[in-house]
Design a protein around this motif. Structure first.
Motif, short mmCIF file in Angstrom:
data_model
loop_
_atom_site.label_atom_id
_atom_site.label_comp_id
_atom_site.label_asym_id
_atom_site.label_seq_id
_atom_site.Cartn_x
_atom_site.Cartn_y
_atom_site.Cartn_z
N ASP A 1 -8.05 -49.70 23.84
CA ASP A 1 -6.75 -50.19 23.36
C ASP A 1 -5.99 -49.16 22.54
O ASP A 1 -4.76 -49.13 22.54
N ASP A 2 -6.70 -48.28 21.84
CA ASP A 2 -6.04 -47.34 20.93
C ASP A 2 -5.66 -46.03 21.60
O ASP A 2 -5.10 -45.14 20.94
N ALA A 3 -5.94 -45.90 22.89
CA ALA A 3 -5.59 -44.66 23.59
C ALA A 3 -4.11 -44.63 23.93
O ALA A 3 -3.47 -45.68 24.11
N VAL A 4 -3.56 -43.44 24.04
CA VAL A 4 -2.18 -43.25 24.53
C VAL A 4 -2.28 -43.00 26.03
O VAL A 4 -2.90 -42.01 26.46
N LEU A 5 -1.71 -43.90 26.82
CA LEU A 5 -1.83 -43.81 28.27
C LEU A 5 -0.60 -43.14 28.88
O LEU A 5 0.53 -43.43 28.51
N HIS A 6 -0.86 -42.27 29.85
CA HIS A 6 0.20 -41.62 30.61
C HIS A 6 -0.09 -41.90 32.09
O HIS A 6 -0.84 -41.15 32.74
N LEU A 7 0.47 -42.98 32.63
CA LEU A 7 0.22 -43.37 34.01
C LEU A 7 1.31 -42.82 34.92
O LEU A 7 2.44 -42.59 34.50
N GLY A 8 0.94 -42.62 36.19
CA GLY A 8 1.89 -42.02 37.12
C GLY A 8 2.28 -40.62 36.71
O GLY A 8 3.41 -40.18 36.95
N THR A 9 1.33 -39.90 36.08
CA THR A 9 1.62 -38.60 35.47
C THR A 9 0.61 -37.56 35.92
O THR A 9 -0.45 -37.40 35.31
N PRO A 10 0.90 -36.83 37.00
CA PRO A 10 -0.04 -35.80 37.44
C PRO A 10 -0.09 -34.63 36.46
O PRO A 10 0.94 -34.19 35.95
N VAL A 11 -1.29 -34.14 36.20
CA VAL A 11 -1.45 -32.92 35.41
C VAL A 11 -1.23 -31.73 36.33
O VAL A 11 -1.84 -31.64 37.40
N THR A 12 -0.38 -30.83 35.93
CA THR A 12 -0.10 -29.65 36.77
C THR A 12 -0.84 -28.41 36.30
O THR A 12 -0.99 -27.45 37.06
N ALA A 13 -1.32 -28.41 35.05
CA ALA A 13 -2.06 -27.25 34.56
C ALA A 13 -2.79 -27.61 33.27
O ALA A 13 -2.32 -28.45 32.49
N ILE A 14 -3.94 -26.98 33.07
CA ILE A 14 -4.61 -26.99 31.77
C ILE A 14 -4.14 -25.75 31.05
O ILE A 14 -4.28 -24.62 31.56
N THR A 15 -3.53 -25.92 29.89
CA THR A 15 -2.95 -24.78 29.17
C THR A 15 -3.98 -24.15 28.25
O THR A 15 -4.88 -24.81 27.74
N THR A 16 -3.81 -22.85 28.04
CA THR A 16 -4.76 -22.10 27.22
C THR A 16 -4.04 -21.09 26.35
O THR A 16 -2.93 -20.67 26.64
N ASN A 17 -4.72 -20.73 25.27
CA ASN A 17 -4.29 -19.62 24.42
C ASN A 17 -5.49 -18.67 24.36
O ASN A 17 -6.46 -18.93 23.66
N GLY A 18 -5.40 -17.60 25.14
CA GLY A 18 -6.58 -16.77 25.29
C GLY A 18 -7.65 -17.53 26.05
O GLY A 18 -7.42 -17.99 27.17
N ARG A 19 -8.80 -17.73 25.43
CA ARG A 19 -9.89 -18.48 26.06
C ARG A 19 -9.99 -19.91 25.54
O ARG A 19 -10.96 -20.60 25.82
#
Length: 506
Positions: free
Chosen positions: A236-254
């Motif tokens: 119940d306490d999660a923030v849901l993002h439905l209908g939302t494809p992830v296009t990339a995992i972002t990084t800073n260095g490693r």
């Protein structure tokens, strides 16, 4: 408060979210489809309701443990119905064998078909139980970061048996002990639950017979839809993002910094990808940060895919139980078709599975009708096409569905079966690829060959990106709903630096 992004709202994603919330994280759960549940979805049509994914409730100990880990009990959420018989086996001659989750009864059945097989079954199940308990205590709830527990007297005592079970296949182990074809099939078929061919599945996995013949087969009233609702109630306490494809995992260095969703960015301290690992590695990460680039997948086995037929049938079908399996006498040919690419013109197994949930649930079909979920194993090959559930059905998926319906009518002795179907939808390998980004359109996950089992299956932590973790059927410990729950717990263990083996003490 630390912040986590979980990619994928299937069983593993929901379970991971629940555990991270309980651990004090702010959690954003990102799902590309409009509904949570992943493969464990549901479709409704003309008064019928079908689960579209998991249908066997096995490993009740793992299920119960997960809910206890979340501060509740399985009994508070689900009404579990024991199925007796557990399932029925039918062959092309309409011979029927009912499998009961009772060793005494099954020993009598085995003995009646093959003299001496009753005692052999007892020894086989005794071994399966020992190996199952060893797997739970030492090989499932672990990230293999501490090998000292494997030097214990209990493990060392079983070491010769373990090595023998790893050096031969399930098919060889079963066939060496039993001659009757039907008995061999009953003990070998659980390999399919592992997305595997018995001839390439280590004999270690004979432990699966403990789950159905000793622990028993149950059904959560309301189906796995009810199970998904139970998991959703924990987040119940999660923030849901439905209908939302992830296009990339972002990084800073490693270091993982979050995920990109379209033009938006969700920052995070950690990212847990419960999406297909092939998709995660080859599509969501830049080439330099891929632990498993495309070339490393070329010699891996993606497992099986399926054509699913969701059928609403007028009238009762007493010939079928809640779970029914059609076993072809061309057993080896079926597996070659699915795993080796034989019969490319019609790549479908004749050994198929049928779930009649209307046998246990009265609200999944209109009065006087039955609800059938028909699973036809096929190769993991997206060219087989889509079904009609989410778009236009391909010609080949239509032919495979029609053949399965004809086969059920002939083998089960239901002469007017085709004419009684009043509602139907299908799902094909391309649907699994489109909806779940599954590698090659596989429907369950990578096979449990020796090279894809236990610590050989890989790590649930990226070697190149700090703060990136994996859960779900495509990583350790493996495929199936219970394994997805365990994979979520193993991520939590990894975050805590917990090097223990076995379920987390509650």
């Amino acid at each position: 408060m630390k912040k986590a992004v979980v990619i994928g709202g299937g069983v593993a994603g929901l379970a991971t979210t629940a555990l991270l919330l309980r651990d004090g994280y702010e959690v954003h759960l990102v799902e590309q489809n409009e509904q949570l549940g992943g493969r464990a979805g549901t479709i409704e049509l003309d008064g019928f309701r079908w689960d579209t994914g998991p249908s066997w409730y096995l490993m009740p100990d793992a299920m119960s443990h997960f809910f206890q880990l979340c501060g509740t009990t399985i009994e508070e959420h689900l009404d579990l119905v024991p199925l007796e018989p557990a399932y029925r086996v039918i062959d092309e001659h309409n011979e029927r064998v009912d499998v009961i989750s009772d060793i005494d009864v099954m020993a009598e059945l085995f003995e009646s078909r093959e003299p001496g097989a009753g005692a052999k079954l007892r020894a086989y199940i005794d071994s399966a139980t020992k190996v199952y308990n060893l797997a739970v205590d030492g090989f499932l709830y672990t990230n293999f970061t501490n090998f000292i527990p494997y030097l214990s007297p209990g493990v060392l005592r079983l070491l010769p048996q373990l090595l023998a079970s790893l050096s031969t296949s399930l098919k060889v182990k079963v066939n060496a002990q039993f001659r009757d074809a039907k008995l061999r099939q009953i003990l070998s078929y659980p390999a399919v639950f592992l997305s595997s061919d018995p001839s390439t599945t280590p004999a270690l996995y004979h432990l699966m017979s403990h789950t159905d013949l000793v622990q028993g087969v149950h059904y959560p009233r309301g189906g796995f839809t009810a199970f998904i609702k139970a998991l959703i109630s924990l987040i119940d306490d999660a923030v849901l993002h439905l209908g939302t494809p992830v296009t990339a995992i972002t990084t800073n260095g490693r270091n993982a910094t979050g995920v990109q969703v379209g033009s938006e960015f969700i920052d995070a301290d950690i990212v847990v990808s419960c999406a297909d690992q092939h998709h995660t590695e080859t599509q969501l990460l830049p080439a330099a940060l891929r632990t498993k680039p495309e070339k490393t997948w070329q010699h891996k086995q993606p497992g099986l895919s399926t054509v699913l037929v969701l059928a609403g049938v007028k009238g009762e079908l007493p010939e079928l139980l809640h779970h029914t399996l059609l076993f072809s006498s061309d057993w080896d040919d079926d597996f070659r078709t699915v795993f080796e690419g034989f019969h490319a013109d019609f790549p479908a197994s004749e050994s198929i599975y049928i779930s009649k949930t209307s046998a246990t649930d009265t609200d999944v079909a209109p009065d006087g009708h039955e609800n059938l979920f028909i699973l036809v194993p096929v190769p993991a090959d997206t060219s087989i096409g889509h079904g009609s559930a989410y778009g236009e059905e391909s010609e080949l998926v239509g032919r495979i569905a029609a053949a399965a319906i004809d086969q059920i009518g002939r083998w089960a002795g239901i002469d007017d079966f085709q004419e009684r179907i009043v509602a139907q939808r299908t799902i094909g390998p391309a649907d699994f690829a489109d909806r779940y980004n599954s590698w090659s359109g596989g429907s369950i996950g990578p096979s449990h060959t020796l090279a894809q089992s236990a610590f050989f299956r890989g790590s649930n932590k990226s070697r190149k990106v700090d703060g990136l973790y994996y859960a779900g059927a495509t990583t350790v410990p493996g495929v199936g709903v219970p394994m997805c729950l365990i994979s979520a717990e193993n991520v939590l263990k990894r975050l805590h630096g917990d090097k223990s083996v076995g379920p987390t003490q509650i």
